[in-house]
Design a protein around this motif. Sequence first.
Motif, PDB file in Angstrom:
ATOM      1  N   GLY A 103     -59.688  -6.739 -81.124  1.00  0.00           N
ATOM      2  CA  GLY A 103     -59.166  -8.019 -80.010  1.00  0.00           C
ATOM      3  C   GLY A 103     -60.091  -7.900 -78.888  1.00  0.00           C
ATOM      4  N   ARG A 104     -61.456  -7.223 -78.948  1.00  0.00           N
ATOM      5  CA  ARG A 104     -62.455  -7.332 -77.949  1.00  0.00           C
ATOM      6  C   ARG A 104     -63.344  -8.607 -78.114  1.00  0.00           C
ATOM      7  N   ALA A 105     -64.131  -9.017 -77.426  1.00  0.00           N
ATOM      8  CA  ALA A 105     -65.103 -10.272 -77.131  1.00  0.00           C
ATOM      9  C   ALA A 105     -66.240  -9.625 -78.037  1.00  0.00           C
ATOM     10  N   VAL A 106     -66.925 -10.352 -78.763  1.00  0.00           N
ATOM     11  CA  VAL A 106     -67.915 -10.224 -79.429  1.00  0.00           C
ATOM     12  C   VAL A 106     -69.066 -10.219 -78.595  1.00  0.00           C
ATOM     13  N   PRO A 107     -70.159  -9.224 -78.504  1.00  0.00           N
ATOM     14  CA  PRO A 107     -71.303  -9.695 -77.779  1.00  0.00           C
ATOM     15  C   PRO A 107     -72.166 -10.765 -78.416  1.00  0.00           C
ATOM     16  N   PRO A 108     -72.920 -11.186 -77.285  1.00  0.00           N
ATOM     17  CA  PRO A 108     -73.774 -12.649 -77.622  1.00  0.00           C
ATOM     18  C   PRO A 108     -74.727 -12.396 -78.940  1.00  0.00           C
ATOM     19  N   ASP A 109     -75.385 -11.091 -78.938  1.00  0.00           N
ATOM     20  CA  ASP A 109     -76.229 -11.123 -79.905  1.00  0.00           C
ATOM     21  C   ASP A 109     -75.510 -10.992 -81.240  1.00  0.00           C
ATOM     22  N   VAL A 110     -74.327 -10.560 -81.267  1.00  0.00           N
ATOM     23  CA  VAL A 110     -73.602 -10.631 -82.682  1.00  0.00           C
ATOM     24  C   VAL A 110     -73.175 -12.115 -82.875  1.00  0.00           C
ATOM     25  N   ARG A 111     -72.816 -12.634 -82.073  1.00  0.00           N
ATOM     26  CA  ARG A 111     -72.281 -13.946 -81.991  1.00  0.00           C
ATOM     27  C   ARG A 111     -73.195 -14.847 -82.408  1.00  0.00           C
ATOM     28  N   SER A 112     -74.609 -14.741 -82.128  1.00  0.00           N
ATOM     29  CA  SER A 112     -75.714 -15.336 -82.648  1.00  0.00           C
ATOM     30  C   SER A 112     -76.087 -15.047 -84.084  1.00  0.00           C
ATOM     31  N   MET A 113     -76.049 -13.863 -84.114  1.00  0.00           N
ATOM     32  CA  MET A 113     -76.155 -13.472 -85.703  1.00  0.00           C
ATOM     33  C   MET A 113     -75.208 -14.209 -86.523  1.00  0.00           C
ATOM     34  N   ILE A 114     -74.159 -14.381 -86.237  1.00  0.00           N
ATOM     35  CA  ILE A 114     -72.926 -15.060 -87.094  1.00  0.00           C
ATOM     36  C   ILE A 114     -73.103 -16.374 -87.176  1.00  0.00           C
ATOM     37  N   ALA A 115     -73.649 -16.906 -86.000  1.00  0.00           N
ATOM     38  CA  ALA A 115     -73.830 -18.430 -85.909  1.00  0.00           C
ATOM     39  C   ALA A 115     -75.226 -18.579 -86.951  1.00  0.00           C
ATOM     40  N   ASN A 116     -75.986 -17.804 -87.148  1.00  0.00           N
ATOM     41  CA  ASN A 116     -77.168 -18.032 -88.058  1.00  0.00           C
ATOM     42  C   ASN A 116     -76.831 -17.712 -89.422  1.00  0.00           C
ATOM     43  N   MET A 117     -75.847 -16.803 -89.626  1.00  0.00           N
ATOM     44  CA  MET A 117     -75.207 -16.652 -91.184  1.00  0.00           C
ATOM     45  C   MET A 117     -74.561 -17.949 -91.491  1.00  0.00           C
ATOM     46  N   LYS A 118     -73.686 -18.774 -90.474  1.00  0.00           N
ATOM     47  CA  LYS A 118     -73.063 -19.913 -90.889  1.00  0.00           C
ATOM     48  C   LYS A 118     -73.830 -21.118 -91.185  1.00  0.00           C
TER      49      LYS A 118
END
Length: 122
Positions: A103-118
């Motif tokens: 339930g914690r917020a994901v850090p911005p670098d992980v969010r950008s990696m997820i966006a790149n994978m999508k």
Amino acid sequence: MKNEATLLNLVCIIAALAFVALAGLNAVFSASFLTTDNLFVTMVCMLMALMFAVNPLLYLKDEGRLPIPFQKRLQKRAALKAGVPEAGTRALPQSAPLLDAKGRAVPPDVRSMIANMKQKQP
């Protein structure tokens, strides 16, 4: 590297066709086709043909040479379910943060990696 993949796919296609031909010969030349042994040999041949045919078919799909029916319609339906806007419309800012399993917020670098994978790869 491309020549190797082409050669391996050609060998796989030949092997798949050979197994299908063997299953056909088993069906044609057996006296009683519906015996356990003949059905088993036919199923094994067809399964081996499928195993050899999957690799070239996936290669063609990855290269974009194998048209898949209804693929665009399914992608559009999945995008609508996910809330992705269609082309030409503006996306609203994401209001809820991306959360991890605890339930914690994901850090911005992980969010950008997820966006790149999508993102859709060429």
